[in-house]
Design an enzyme around this catalytic site. Structure first.
Site, short mmCIF file in Angstrom:
data_model
loop_
_atom_site.label_atom_id
_atom_site.label_comp_id
_atom_site.label_asym_id
_atom_site.label_seq_id
_atom_site.Cartn_x
_atom_site.Cartn_y
_atom_site.Cartn_z
N GLY A 17 -15.28 -12.05 -27.05
CA GLY A 17 -16.18 -10.91 -26.23
C GLY A 17 -16.50 -10.09 -27.84
O GLY A 17 -16.68 -8.44 -27.49
N THR A 19 -19.09 -9.09 -29.07
CA THR A 19 -20.60 -8.84 -29.39
C THR A 19 -20.46 -7.06 -27.90
O THR A 19 -21.17 -6.86 -28.49
CB THR A 19 -21.35 -9.05 -28.85
OG1 THR A 19 -21.42 -9.71 -27.59
CG2 THR A 19 -21.21 -10.66 -30.04
N ARG A 51 -21.66 -15.67 -26.32
CA ARG A 51 -21.94 -16.68 -26.11
C ARG A 51 -23.89 -16.31 -27.35
O ARG A 51 -24.38 -17.75 -27.37
CB ARG A 51 -22.29 -16.97 -24.75
CG ARG A 51 -21.63 -17.73 -23.73
CD ARG A 51 -22.23 -16.71 -22.57
NE ARG A 51 -21.47 -15.78 -21.88
CZ ARG A 51 -22.41 -15.43 -20.64
NH1 ARG A 51 -22.37 -15.57 -19.97
NH2 ARG A 51 -22.25 -14.15 -20.50
N GLU A 216 -11.35 13.85 -17.26
CA GLU A 216 -12.46 13.94 -17.84
C GLU A 216 -13.42 14.73 -17.17
O GLU A 216 -13.72 14.60 -16.32
CB GLU A 216 -12.74 12.32 -17.58
CG GLU A 216 -11.74 10.61 -18.15
CD GLU A 216 -12.00 9.63 -17.84
OE1 GLU A 216 -12.82 9.07 -18.69
OE2 GLU A 216 -11.82 9.04 -16.77
N ASP A 235 -7.83 1.96 -11.81
CA ASP A 235 -8.19 2.50 -13.57
C ASP A 235 -7.90 3.28 -13.85
O ASP A 235 -6.85 3.25 -15.50
CB ASP A 235 -9.63 2.92 -13.38
CG ASP A 235 -10.55 2.53 -14.38
OD1 ASP A 235 -10.36 1.38 -14.81
OD2 ASP A 235 -11.21 4.15 -15.11
N HIS A 240 -2.22 4.36 -16.50
CA HIS A 240 -1.96 4.57 -17.86
C HIS A 240 -1.30 6.14 -17.87
O HIS A 240 -0.11 6.36 -18.57
CB HIS A 240 -3.60 5.76 -18.58
CG HIS A 240 -4.20 4.47 -18.17
ND1 HIS A 240 -4.02 3.73 -19.93
CD2 HIS A 240 -5.53 4.64 -18.83
CE1 HIS A 240 -5.28 3.07 -20.10
NE2 HIS A 240 -6.76 3.29 -18.56
#
Ligand code: NAP
Length: 484
Positions: A17, A19, A51, A216, A235, A240
């Site tokens: 991964g 990129t 890829r 956030e 998430d 966390h």
């Protein structure tokens, strides 16, 4: 102050991964910064794999652009760029097929540490582990770094652990939680276990409650697709905030070694009571001016996914019985601010009379945007006029304490990647920890899913739904202000 950088052994790091967004924003700039700091030897190699059809030169230019955009010191470091890029290469490879694997196997050098960073969607973790084995790259010198999310629930986390365990021992698996890589999080352990001052008071006899906030100010942005399938509980809370809670609440480990620390964290998770439905509040942000509504940023127009969750947790053990832990996290809140606040009890009796007011010591561990630790103490208000009391912070912000010549603090990804190379798992989650955290989070999520419950709307730029404020008000307590 002279920075003590201990160089790591030569290594090959393959970024699957390579990129992608995470590689561009975090992993590649972090590697470059460690290279500039002299921690990565000149012979350490970085191999991107994905890829997209690209040659080495094309990938070097991709890496160079990523550094220019995301390393804040890129201009200062420009003299190092060419020597860093000289050891960067790229392999076109499909995680799900056979294309590219022979080339990768021929590229990776035997006899040195091989780290394989799985910076791809979680659906590919099993494919990568299996092919690393098939193509002879899973040996005693290899480690894999697995990004979040680690599973979607207990069952999927168990499956994933099982798949990885077919080809790698637990001591080779590094499950990243970048919160654990923060300087302050480690400093929290130094403050707790390196001083006599705090540990004797670190229990329900002296601590009134603990608040953990990860707020956030941004919305889901371009991650709407993924986020809508996860929500704040999966998430952020399950990983966390849970990790932060563990570090605050754990017993002193016998030594600062990976299993001693992780054993103590696991005991905390296992001692958590199930969360009663009336001790959880979930919310979803609404539009505010130009800032769009949550539901317009995801594919499901009537989404019931929460962008905010607050809850009260109890740890049933001798140290913490009776001390609640209030945790909250959300998007599109008032400010970007993450902190842990250890709120001590008031002195049992005020010798200064009612007019002096009631005061508490609060130890605040600030995680972002600025890292630091602050201890609130009560002093006499200076000047004439009798004995009036005033709360002032004793600020232990590192940059100030250590002066301008203090060391550069590596960011979380820099530290964690170097720990992978060194083979130090202390700051990574063990498989049983992750499973225990899902075991705690799953029933909460299940109640929402089975009940078809809709999250409470909250105004963007606020502190979340009013019900979250009530979670503390009804206990005679209040959240701290969300402020950077
Ligand atoms: P992304 O931008 O979508 O990148 C995914 C990468 O995987 C690309 O390089 C893609 O390149 C490659 N890829 C996809 N299918 C592949 C295949 N079959 N074979 C080989 N390579 C393949 O995703 P990301 O945001 O970087 O996230 C990567 C991982 O990190 C995810 O697990 C995510 O949950 C986690 N994470 C991301 C962030 C973040 O801020 N982005 C934060 C925390 C965790 P090709 O399409 O060219 O193959």
């Amino acid at each position: 102050m002279v920075s003590r950088v201990i160089p790591v052994d030569p290594f090959d790091l393959v970024v699957f991964g390579g990129t992608g967004d995470l590689a561009r924003r975090k992993i590649l700039p972090a590697l470059f910064r460690r290279f500039c700091a002299g921690q990565m030897g000149a012979n350490a190699r970085v191999i991107g794999a994905a890829r997209a059809d690209m040659d080495d030169a094309g990938y070097r230019s991709f890496v160079s652009d990523a550094i220019a955009e995301f390393d804040p010191d890129a201009a200062r470091h420009k003299d190092h760029l060419d020597s860093f890029l000289a050891n960067v290469s790229y392999v076109v490879l499909d995680a799900k097929g056979d294309a590219g694997w022979d080339k990768l196997a021929a590229t990776v050098q035997k006899g040195r540490v091989h780290a394989y960073y799985f910076s791809v969607g979680p659906g590919l973790f099993g494919d990568l582990a299996q092919r690393l084995h098939t193509y002879g790259m899973a040996d005693a010198n290899s480690r894999i770094v697995v990004e979040k999310p680690f599973g979607h629930d207990l069952a999927s986390a168990r499956d994933l652990n099982r798949v990885l365990a077919q080809h790698f021992d637990e001591h080779q698996v590094y499950r990243i939680d970048h919160y654990l890589g923060k300087e302050t999080v480690q400093n929290l352990m130094a403050v707790r276990f390196g001083n006599m001052l705090f540990e004797p008071l670190w229990n329900s006899q002296y601590v009134d409650h603990i608040q953990i906030t990860v707020a956030e100010s941004v919305g889901v942005g371009g991650r709407g697709d993924y986020y809508d399938r996860a929500g704040a509980m999966r998430d952020m809370m399950q990983n966390h905030l849970m990790q932060l809670l563990c570090l605050i609440a754990m017993e002193p480990p016998a030594k600062f070694d990976p299993d001693a620390v992780r054993d103590e964290k696991l005991k905390v998770i296992r001692a958590l009571d199930p969360v009663a439905p009336d001790n959880v509040v979930r919310g979803q942000y609404e539009a505010d001016g130009d800032a769009p509504d949550y539901r317009t940023q995801v594919e499901t127009p009537d989404s019931r996914t929460e962008s905010f969750v607050a809850l009260k947790a109890h740890i049933s053990n001798w140290r913490w019985a009776g001390t609640p832990f209030y945790l909250r996290t959300g998007k599109r809140l008032k400010d970007r601010a993450s902190e842990i606040a250890v709120v001590f009890k008031e002195a049992p009796h005020s010798i200064f009379g009612a007019e002096a007011g009631r005061h508490r010591n609060i130890l605040t561990i600030k995680l972002q945007p600025n890292e630091g630790i602050e201890l609130g103490v009560t002093i006499k208000e200076p000047g004439p006029g009798g004995m009036r009391l005033l709360d002032v912070p004793l600020d232990m912000t590192f940059a100030e304490a250590l002066g301008e010549d203090g060391p550069d603090f590596p960011d979380a990804y820099e530290r964690l990647i170097m720990d992978v190379i060194r083979g130090n798992q202390t700051l990574f989650m063990r498989g049983d920890e992750v499973e225990a955290a899902w075991q705690w989070a799953d029933p909460v999520i299940q109640v929402w899913e089975e009940g078809g419950e809709t999250p409470i709307p909250y105004a963007s730029g606020s502190a979340g739904p009013d019900d979250a404020l009530m979670l503390m008000h009804r206990d005679g307590r209040r959240w701290r202000e969300i402020k950077a």
